[in-house]
Design an enzyme around this catalytic site. Sequence first.
Site, mmCIF file in Angstrom:
data_model
loop_
_atom_site.group_PDB
_atom_site.id
_atom_site.type_symbol
_atom_site.label_atom_id
_atom_site.label_comp_id
_atom_site.label_asym_id
_atom_site.label_seq_id
_atom_site.Cartn_x
_atom_site.Cartn_y
_atom_site.Cartn_z
ATOM 1 N N HIS A 239 1.782 7.614 6.575
ATOM 2 C CA HIS A 239 1.021 6.401 6.978
ATOM 3 C C HIS A 239 2.077 5.416 7.541
ATOM 4 O O HIS A 239 3.011 5.179 6.777
ATOM 5 C CB HIS A 239 0.321 5.859 5.773
ATOM 6 C CG HIS A 239 -0.976 6.844 5.413
ATOM 7 N ND1 HIS A 239 -2.116 6.404 5.692
ATOM 8 C CD2 HIS A 239 -0.958 7.970 4.648
ATOM 9 C CE1 HIS A 239 -2.909 7.535 5.469
ATOM 10 N NE2 HIS A 239 -2.354 8.265 4.579
ATOM 11 N N PRO A 240 1.626 4.845 8.335
ATOM 12 C CA PRO A 240 2.276 3.534 9.113
ATOM 13 C C PRO A 240 2.256 2.043 8.225
ATOM 14 O O PRO A 240 1.164 2.217 7.355
ATOM 15 C CB PRO A 240 1.489 3.212 10.165
ATOM 16 C CG PRO A 240 0.152 3.653 10.319
ATOM 17 C CD PRO A 240 0.413 4.785 9.015
ATOM 18 N N MET B 190 -3.937 1.029 2.435
ATOM 19 C CA MET B 190 -5.091 0.482 2.198
ATOM 20 C C MET B 190 -6.186 0.935 3.159
ATOM 21 O O MET B 190 -5.878 1.111 4.337
ATOM 22 C CB MET B 190 -5.047 -1.061 2.051
ATOM 23 C CG MET B 190 -6.500 -1.661 1.902
ATOM 24 S SD MET B 190 -6.059 -3.474 1.699
ATOM 25 C CE MET B 190 -7.781 -3.650 1.331
ATOM 26 N N ALA B 191 -7.466 1.192 2.907
ATOM 27 C CA ALA B 191 -8.490 1.632 3.854
ATOM 28 C C ALA B 191 -8.913 0.310 4.585
ATOM 29 O O ALA B 191 -9.769 -0.301 3.674
ATOM 30 C CB ALA B 191 -9.586 2.367 3.150
#
Length: 156
Positions: free
Chosen positions: A59-60, A109-110
């Site tokens: 994930h970035p 985090m979504a």
Amino acid sequence: MSQEYFVEALGSVFEDTPTLAAQTWKKRPFRDTEHLYQSFISQMLELSDAEKMALIQAHPDLGSRVKMAPDSIAEQAGAGLDRLSPQQYDRFISLNQAYQDKFGFPFIMAVKGQTQDKILKAFEERLNHSWQAEREQALDEITKIVQFRLGDRVIN
């Protein structure tokens, strides 16, 4: 649907980890979108600890200006993270670095449906978590991201 087409269509629901889609394909048939989602999550939970960490590491950083997957670009843009002022950008960079220094992986985090303020507040709160709690939170956030991405791709 062939495994190749399945991976092409759904391989990006997990950030930069299409192998999870290839493995999930083997669990077909899927009764509905919820069953498909649960199959994806089940496949994720079957990963070894090292594989889970690799998934988290894929994930970035939020608010960064690095090259990232199209889904991440759209999700971050939806939360306004592509329009940060120089001061806001510096704040995100600072929090990303503090988080990375403490936990050794990116803050996940979504962000779909979130605001910059809510994201910043979550950043600050989660910096107080233990490594184990934050690893579990990261995986929980990934399940939310998968649910959003599947919802964008699959029609019931």
